[in-house]
Design an enzyme around this catalytic site. Sequence first.
Site, PDB file in Angstrom:
ATOM      1  N   ASP A 155       9.432 -30.510  19.511  1.00  0.00           N
ATOM      2  CA  ASP A 155      10.265 -29.340  19.249  1.00  0.00           C
ATOM      3  C   ASP A 155       9.427 -28.105  19.559  1.00  0.00           C
ATOM      4  OD1 ASP A 155      11.982 -31.247  18.271  1.00  0.00           O
ATOM      5  OD2 ASP A 155      11.861 -30.604  16.179  1.00  0.00           O
TER       6      ASP A 155
ATOM      7  N   ASP B 254      24.712 -35.042  14.439  1.00  0.00           N
ATOM      8  CA  ASP B 254      23.874 -34.921  13.247  1.00  0.00           C
ATOM      9  C   ASP B 254      24.777 -35.033  12.033  1.00  0.00           C
ATOM     10  OD1 ASP B 254      21.818 -34.375  15.048  1.00  0.00           O
ATOM     11  OD2 ASP B 254      22.175 -32.218  14.941  1.00  0.00           O
TER      12      ASP B 254
END
Length: 245
Positions: free
Chosen positions: A7, A129
């Site tokens: 990330d 998600d």
Amino acid sequence: MIIPAIDLIDGQVVRLFQGDYAKKTEFSLDPKNQLLSYQQDGAALLHLVDLTGAKDPDKRQTKLIEEIAASLSTPLQVGGGIRSAADVDALLNAGVARVVIGSLAVKSPEVVLRLFDKYGGDAICLALDVNIDADGNKMVAVHGWQQGGGKSLESLVDTFMPAGLKHALVTDISRDGTMTGANTALYCELAERFNEVQWQASGGVATLDDVKAVKTSGASGIIIGKALLTGVFSAKEAIACWPNV
């Protein structure tokens, strides 16, 4: 398949705890070199999340992502704040192999359906998600998990299957960054119900035993970020547990 992940915030390799920007761990690593090391360890797919772009679409790290993609021979899939067809176009034009689309698929499914038609199923991965309630309902969260999307995982898959959905990344939000083990029951259920989809598991991987458990769940691959960055095990060790297919 093992899918090593990083990330990025402003070019810095980081990890967030359950998507919270206030709970950020920074790593003194060069993102390009880190992904190259995973490539050298044998990874067949790499994953990158542009957290800067996810928070502010005007500050997308597209130039850096283009440089990283050009340095790799391994396909790179990229997500983080994809808000429009133009964002997808830009990333694919930058050399990204597959774009990960989350909130846009929930809020503007017609846009994403057109993208499937334009680019085909291999260029797009849905990011689903989910928050799972006490009754087992899998509700998809949007905008970096800050909001509920109001749609179930199953309904979204049903929407995109006719368009050629091939790849979906599913994160149990309650497990992300916790290193408490992956939700293998979730992936077993999804692989059985939607066996045409290549499911990518994400969230909670702490040990090589977790990797082995997901391997037997029916998922096609597993995203691993924190466990590799913190040295719990190496990409090479993980790939030895779950060789590329």
